[in-house]
Design a protein around this motif. Structure first.
Motif, PDB file in Angstrom:
ATOM      1  N   ARG A  82       0.827  -1.215   0.000  1.00 39.34           N
ATOM      2  CA  ARG A  82       0.000   0.000   0.000  1.00 39.34           C
ATOM      3  C   ARG A  82       0.854   1.255   0.000  1.00 39.34           C
ATOM      4  O   ARG A  82       0.448   2.308  -0.515  1.00 39.34           O
ATOM      5  CB  ARG A  82      -0.972   0.012   1.175  1.00 39.34           C
ATOM      6  CG  ARG A  82      -0.423   0.485   2.496  1.00 39.34           C
ATOM      7  CD  ARG A  82      -1.474   0.713   3.554  1.00 39.34           C
ATOM      8  NE  ARG A  82      -0.892   1.347   4.729  1.00 39.34           N
ATOM      9  CZ  ARG A  82      -0.188   0.718   5.662  1.00 39.34           C
ATOM     10  NH1 ARG A  82       0.006  -0.592   5.560  1.00 39.34           N
ATOM     11  NH2 ARG A  82       0.317   1.385   6.691  1.00 39.34           N
ATOM     12  N   LEU A  83       2.072   1.191   0.560  1.00 39.46           N
ATOM     13  CA  LEU A  83       2.933   2.377   0.598  1.00 39.46           C
ATOM     14  C   LEU A  83       3.400   2.758  -0.803  1.00 39.46           C
ATOM     15  O   LEU A  83       3.477   3.946  -1.137  1.00 39.46           O
ATOM     16  CB  LEU A  83       4.118   2.134   1.522  1.00 39.46           C
ATOM     17  CG  LEU A  83       3.761   1.824   2.986  1.00 39.46           C
ATOM     18  CD1 LEU A  83       5.015   1.531   3.796  1.00 39.46           C
ATOM     19  CD2 LEU A  83       2.973   2.976   3.610  1.00 39.46           C
ATOM     20  N   TRP A  84       3.680   1.750  -1.635  1.00 36.06           N
ATOM     21  CA  TRP A  84       4.054   2.035  -3.027  1.00 36.06           C
ATOM     22  C   TRP A  84       2.864   2.651  -3.778  1.00 36.06           C
ATOM     23  O   TRP A  84       3.036   3.573  -4.573  1.00 36.06           O
ATOM     24  CB  TRP A  84       4.496   0.751  -3.729  1.00 36.06           C
ATOM     25  CG  TRP A  84       5.818   0.234  -3.238  1.00 36.06           C
ATOM     26  CD1 TRP A  84       6.012  -0.821  -2.401  1.00 36.06           C
ATOM     27  CD2 TRP A  84       7.110   0.751  -3.548  1.00 36.06           C
ATOM     28  NE1 TRP A  84       7.360  -0.995  -2.154  1.00 36.06           N
ATOM     29  CE2 TRP A  84       8.049  -0.038  -2.853  1.00 36.06           C
ATOM     30  CE3 TRP A  84       7.574   1.807  -4.329  1.00 36.06           C
ATOM     31  CZ2 TRP A  84       9.426   0.187  -2.934  1.00 36.06           C
ATOM     32  CZ3 TRP A  84       8.944   2.032  -4.411  1.00 36.06           C
ATOM     33  CH2 TRP A  84       9.856   1.237  -3.727  1.00 36.06           C
ATOM     34  N   TYR A  85       1.678   2.109  -3.496  1.00 36.96           N
ATOM     35  CA  TYR A  85       0.484   2.664  -4.141  1.00 36.96           C
ATOM     36  C   TYR A  85       0.251   4.106  -3.706  1.00 36.96           C
ATOM     37  O   TYR A  85      -0.076   4.969  -4.535  1.00 36.96           O
ATOM     38  CB  TYR A  85      -0.729   1.796  -3.804  1.00 36.96           C
ATOM     39  CG  TYR A  85      -2.042   2.426  -4.222  1.00 36.96           C
ATOM     40  CD1 TYR A  85      -2.289   2.774  -5.544  1.00 36.96           C
ATOM     41  CD2 TYR A  85      -3.034   2.692  -3.277  1.00 36.96           C
ATOM     42  CE1 TYR A  85      -3.487   3.354  -5.921  1.00 36.96           C
ATOM     43  CE2 TYR A  85      -4.238   3.273  -3.650  1.00 36.96           C
ATOM     44  CZ  TYR A  85      -4.458   3.608  -4.964  1.00 36.96           C
ATOM     45  OH  TYR A  85      -5.639   4.187  -5.343  1.00 36.96           O
ATOM     46  N   PHE A  97       4.294  11.736 -14.153  1.00 37.14           N
ATOM     47  CA  PHE A  97       3.659  10.571 -14.741  1.00 37.14           C
ATOM     48  C   PHE A  97       4.599   9.365 -14.846  1.00 37.14           C
ATOM     49  O   PHE A  97       4.147   8.222 -14.683  1.00 37.14           O
ATOM     50  CB  PHE A  97       3.071  10.923 -16.107  1.00 37.14           C
ATOM     51  CG  PHE A  97       2.022  11.992 -16.036  1.00 37.14           C
ATOM     52  CD1 PHE A  97       0.920  11.847 -15.195  1.00 37.14           C
ATOM     53  CD2 PHE A  97       2.122  13.154 -16.789  1.00 37.14           C
ATOM     54  CE1 PHE A  97      -0.064  12.818 -15.116  1.00 37.14           C
ATOM     55  CE2 PHE A  97       1.150  14.131 -16.719  1.00 37.14           C
ATOM     56  CZ  PHE A  97       0.055  13.962 -15.880  1.00 37.14           C
ATOM     57  N   ASP A  98       5.867   9.596 -15.150  1.00 36.22           N
ATOM     58  CA  ASP A  98       6.794   8.471 -15.213  1.00 36.22           C
ATOM     59  C   ASP A  98       6.919   7.797 -13.853  1.00 36.22           C
ATOM     60  O   ASP A  98       6.865   6.567 -13.742  1.00 36.22           O
ATOM     61  CB  ASP A  98       8.171   8.943 -15.687  1.00 36.22           C
ATOM     62  CG  ASP A  98       8.193   9.322 -17.151  1.00 36.22           C
ATOM     63  OD1 ASP A  98       7.219   8.971 -17.865  1.00 36.22           O
ATOM     64  OD2 ASP A  98       9.158   9.965 -17.595  1.00 36.22           O
ATOM     65  N   GLU A  99       7.087   8.611 -12.811  1.00 38.88           N
ATOM     66  CA  GLU A  99       7.193   8.053 -11.460  1.00 38.88           C
ATOM     67  C   GLU A  99       5.881   7.369 -11.048  1.00 38.88           C
ATOM     68  O   GLU A  99       5.892   6.331 -10.384  1.00 38.88           O
ATOM     69  CB  GLU A  99       7.540   9.156 -10.461  1.00 38.88           C
ATOM     70  CG  GLU A  99       8.944   9.730 -10.627  1.00 38.88           C
ATOM     71  CD  GLU A  99       9.015  10.853 -11.656  1.00 38.88           C
ATOM     72  OE1 GLU A  99       8.007  11.041 -12.396  1.00 38.88           O
ATOM     73  OE2 GLU A  99      10.047  11.534 -11.724  1.00 38.88           O
ATOM     74  N   ALA A 105       3.435   0.172 -10.795  1.00 37.15           N
ATOM     75  CA  ALA A 105       3.893  -1.162 -11.191  1.00 37.15           C
ATOM     76  C   ALA A 105       4.478  -1.917  -9.994  1.00 37.15           C
ATOM     77  O   ALA A 105       4.275  -3.132  -9.860  1.00 37.15           O
ATOM     78  CB  ALA A 105       4.921  -1.042 -12.309  1.00 37.15           C
ATOM     79  N   ARG A 106       5.206  -1.201  -9.125  1.00 40.53           N
ATOM     80  CA  ARG A 106       5.740  -1.851  -7.925  1.00 40.53           C
ATOM     81  C   ARG A 106       4.612  -2.350  -7.029  1.00 40.53           C
ATOM     82  O   ARG A 106       4.640  -3.472  -6.514  1.00 40.53           O
ATOM     83  CB  ARG A 106       6.631  -0.865  -7.141  1.00 40.53           C
ATOM     84  CG  ARG A 106       7.924  -0.477  -7.842  1.00 40.53           C
ATOM     85  CD  ARG A 106       8.911  -1.620  -7.871  1.00 40.53           C
ATOM     86  NE  ARG A 106       9.402  -1.971  -6.545  1.00 40.53           N
ATOM     87  CZ  ARG A 106      10.498  -1.438  -5.975  1.00 40.53           C
ATOM     88  NH1 ARG A 106      11.178  -0.490  -6.619  1.00 40.53           N
ATOM     89  NH2 ARG A 106      10.908  -1.833  -4.792  1.00 40.53           N
ATOM     90  N   ALA A 116      -2.872  -2.108  -9.233  1.00 39.61           N
ATOM     91  CA  ALA A 116      -3.343  -2.580 -10.532  1.00 39.61           C
ATOM     92  C   ALA A 116      -4.206  -1.523 -11.211  1.00 39.61           C
ATOM     93  O   ALA A 116      -4.092  -1.279 -12.418  1.00 39.61           O
ATOM     94  CB  ALA A 116      -4.128  -3.883 -10.351  1.00 39.61           C
ATOM     95  N   HIS A 117      -5.076  -0.887 -10.429  1.00 41.81           N
ATOM     96  CA  HIS A 117      -5.925   0.172 -10.991  1.00 41.81           C
ATOM     97  C   HIS A 117      -5.078   1.337 -11.483  1.00 41.81           C
ATOM     98  O   HIS A 117      -5.290   1.847 -12.591  1.00 41.81           O
ATOM     99  CB  HIS A 117      -6.913   0.650  -9.929  1.00 41.81           C
ATOM    100  CG  HIS A 117      -7.734   1.821 -10.376  1.00 41.81           C
ATOM    101  ND1 HIS A 117      -7.712   3.044  -9.746  1.00 41.81           N
ATOM    102  CD2 HIS A 117      -8.601   1.949 -11.423  1.00 41.81           C
ATOM    103  CE1 HIS A 117      -8.523   3.880 -10.385  1.00 41.81           C
ATOM    104  NE2 HIS A 117      -9.077   3.242 -11.387  1.00 41.81           N
ATOM    105  N   ALA A 118      -4.105   1.752 -10.682  1.00 38.55           N
ATOM    106  CA  ALA A 118      -3.257   2.882 -11.067  1.00 38.55           C
ATOM    107  C   ALA A 118      -2.446   2.558 -12.319  1.00 38.55           C
ATOM    108  O   ALA A 118      -2.294   3.400 -13.212  1.00 38.55           O
ATOM    109  CB  ALA A 118      -2.341   3.254  -9.908  1.00 38.55           C
ATOM    110  N   LEU A 119      -1.941   1.331 -12.398  1.00 41.29           N
ATOM    111  CA  LEU A 119      -1.185   0.938 -13.592  1.00 41.29           C
ATOM    112  C   LEU A 119      -2.105   0.924 -14.810  1.00 41.29           C
ATOM    113  O   LEU A 119      -1.703   1.320 -15.919  1.00 41.29           O
ATOM    114  CB  LEU A 119      -0.549  -0.432 -13.379  1.00 41.29           C
ATOM    115  CG  LEU A 119       0.421  -0.906 -14.464  1.00 41.29           C
ATOM    116  CD1 LEU A 119       1.571   0.080 -14.650  1.00 41.29           C
ATOM    117  CD2 LEU A 119       0.974  -2.292 -14.131  1.00 41.29           C
ATOM    118  N   GLY A 120      -3.354   0.495 -14.619  1.00 46.77           N
ATOM    119  CA  GLY A 120      -4.322   0.560 -15.707  1.00 46.77           C
ATOM    120  C   GLY A 120      -4.557   1.989 -16.168  1.00 46.77           C
ATOM    121  O   GLY A 120      -4.648   2.265 -17.371  1.00 46.77           O
TER     122      GLY A 120
END
Length: 450
Positions: A82-85, A97-99, A105-106, A116-120
């Motif tokens: 959750r911390l990466w999210y 946006f790159d970060e 992805a992490r 997964a939602h954020a990567l989508g």
């Protein structure tokens, strides 16, 4: 630079903490850093957030606080998904946006539904090159299946629109319902819209109104305006202009441009409110500042007619052109007819037809009807074209209530096609069209088109 400085300060503060046993210090630091990251960037819909942490809506994240807090947290506890999210959310708030994609992805690799939602979202936006809608849809489905409500909304939209795969509006509504029941305001609005329209689900305006009300009670300005419109029209709820205008005002104050426009329209016409043309212009201007194209068209009539502002046809033409150039089909129709009639603009029949064709390409039926009347009209009918232009100007102005104009355009097409003069039922239609000034308008039609 702000983020680097803030991170350096945060790390210096950690180094200055009093010494404890090695294991004790690590556990204490991890907990403290995670708490700071949670407070700054936890999602209200993340089931992994600690109890007692309410979460922060995306638009309220302060990246200057959240980025250094979450960077320190993931360094101390890189195994916590959750911390990466949450760091990804902070990066998105800062438009890094790159970060954002890398952190998402992490989180996704560690099994986090929000990741997964954020990567989508990153795939859908094309942050690293070409958009990949199919990949976005797969990730949304993965996150939605895990119970992440924002992913349910985005998956529903893709299913409804048929992006990234086949369309399935019924399945979209099922996801909207799940997300709405989880408290996702966007889903309440989307489900309400489809219930009112009967889109992929049985038409039920009363149930749609209940979902709008739930979203409105949560402070959502769009839902407030939608509920107000149902109350104004008596659609699914008893007609109540006082309550409708109260919701429009709440929506406007909340910053919703649609609410601003609907409130302005009723202030201008005195529909359920004391007539206040100057107040209407003020709200039209605020709606325009918020990006509302329809208000550009509506304020143009205020300037053309001197309603709430000094009469200024040039300023009216400026806003009408702005609306047409921004893609508003009704503005294209009105502008096209003004050019064909030379009404407050130099007479330019071909330019007028050009604007009408653009509107017709967007499926605007009034443009198609006008082209049918004007396309082969000889110059001798220019006066009648001017009257038809006035009709379209009025129709475009009050276009939010299309039932008011039932049957009107065929009557005016008949007038311009054969100059027969108006019959009594046409006069009544004209009064429905423009109750405040119908008399003068009818006299012009009789004088110029008989």
């Amino acid at each position: 630079m702000r983020y680097a400085v803030a991170l350096a300060v945060a790390m210096a503060g950690l180094q200055a903490m009093p010494a404890q046993g090695a294991g004790q210090r690590e556990t204490g630091l991890e907990e403290t850093l995670a708490q700071r990251c949670d407070a700054a960037a936890a999602s209200p819909f993340d089931r992994d957030r600690p109890s007692g942490v309410p979460g922060v809506p995306s638009h309220e994240i302060d990246p200057a606080i959240a980025i250094p807090a979450c960077m320190a947290a993931v360094r101390a506890a890189p195994e916590v998904p959750r911390l990466w999210y949450q760091l990804a959310r902070a990066d998105l708030a800062a438009r890094r946006f790159d970060e954002f994609r890398d952190m998402a992805a992490r989180a996704e690799a560690l099994g986090h539904a929000g990741g997964a939602h954020a990567l989508g979202q990153s795939h859908e936006a094309g942050h690293h090159g070409a958009r990949d809608l199919a990949a976005a849809r797969r990730l949304y489905e993965k996150a939605a299946d895990a119970g992440f409500a924002p992913a349910m909304v985005d998956l529903g939209v893709m299913l409804e629109d048929g992006t990234g795969g086949t369309a399935d509006v019924a399945a979209a509504n099922a996801w909207y319902l799940k997300a709405a029941e989880a408290g996702e305001v966007a889903a309440m609005n989307l489900l309400g819209d489809n219930l009112v329209a009967g889109n992929g689900i049985g038409r039920d305006a009363a149930l749609g109104a209940r979902w709008y009300r739930r979203a409105a009670d949560k402070g959502d300005g769009f839902a407030m305006a939608s509920l107000g419109l149902l109350l104004e029209l008596g659609n699914g709820v008893p007609r109540n202009m006082k309550e409708a205008n109260a919701w429009y005002r709440k929506s406007a104050v909340a910053g919703n441009r649609r609410g601003m426009r609907l409130l302005a329209l009723n202030l201008e016409t005195g529909n359920g409110l004391e007539r206040d043309p100057r107040g209407a212009v003020s709200w039209y201007k605020r709606a325009i500042e918020a990006g509302d194209v329809m208000s550009m068209r509506l304020i143009s009539f205020s300037y053309f007619n001197g309603t709430g502002v000094p009469k200024d046809p040039q300023e009216g033409l400026y806003w009408l052109r702005k609306a047409a150039e921004a893609g508003d089909p009704a503005a294209m129709v009105t502008l096209g007819l003004r050019y064909t009639a030379g009404s407050n603009v130099p007479l330019d029949f071909e330019r007028g037809l050009g604007w009408l064709r653009k509107a017709a390409e967007q499926g605007e039926p009034r443009a198609e009807a006008a082209l049918a009347v004007l396309g082969d009209a000889p110059p001798g009918r220019s006066a009648c074209r001017s009257v038809l232009g006035d009709y379209h100007a009025l129709d475009a102005r009050y276009g939010a209530l299309p039932a008011r104009f039932s049957g009107t355009l065929p009557a005016f097409r008949a007038v311009c096609a054969g100059f027969p003069g108006l019959k009594e039922d046409d006069v009544r239609r004209c009064h429905l069209l423009n109750p405040d000034g119908a008399g003068d308008f009818v006299r012009r039609v009789r004088k110029q088109c008989r």
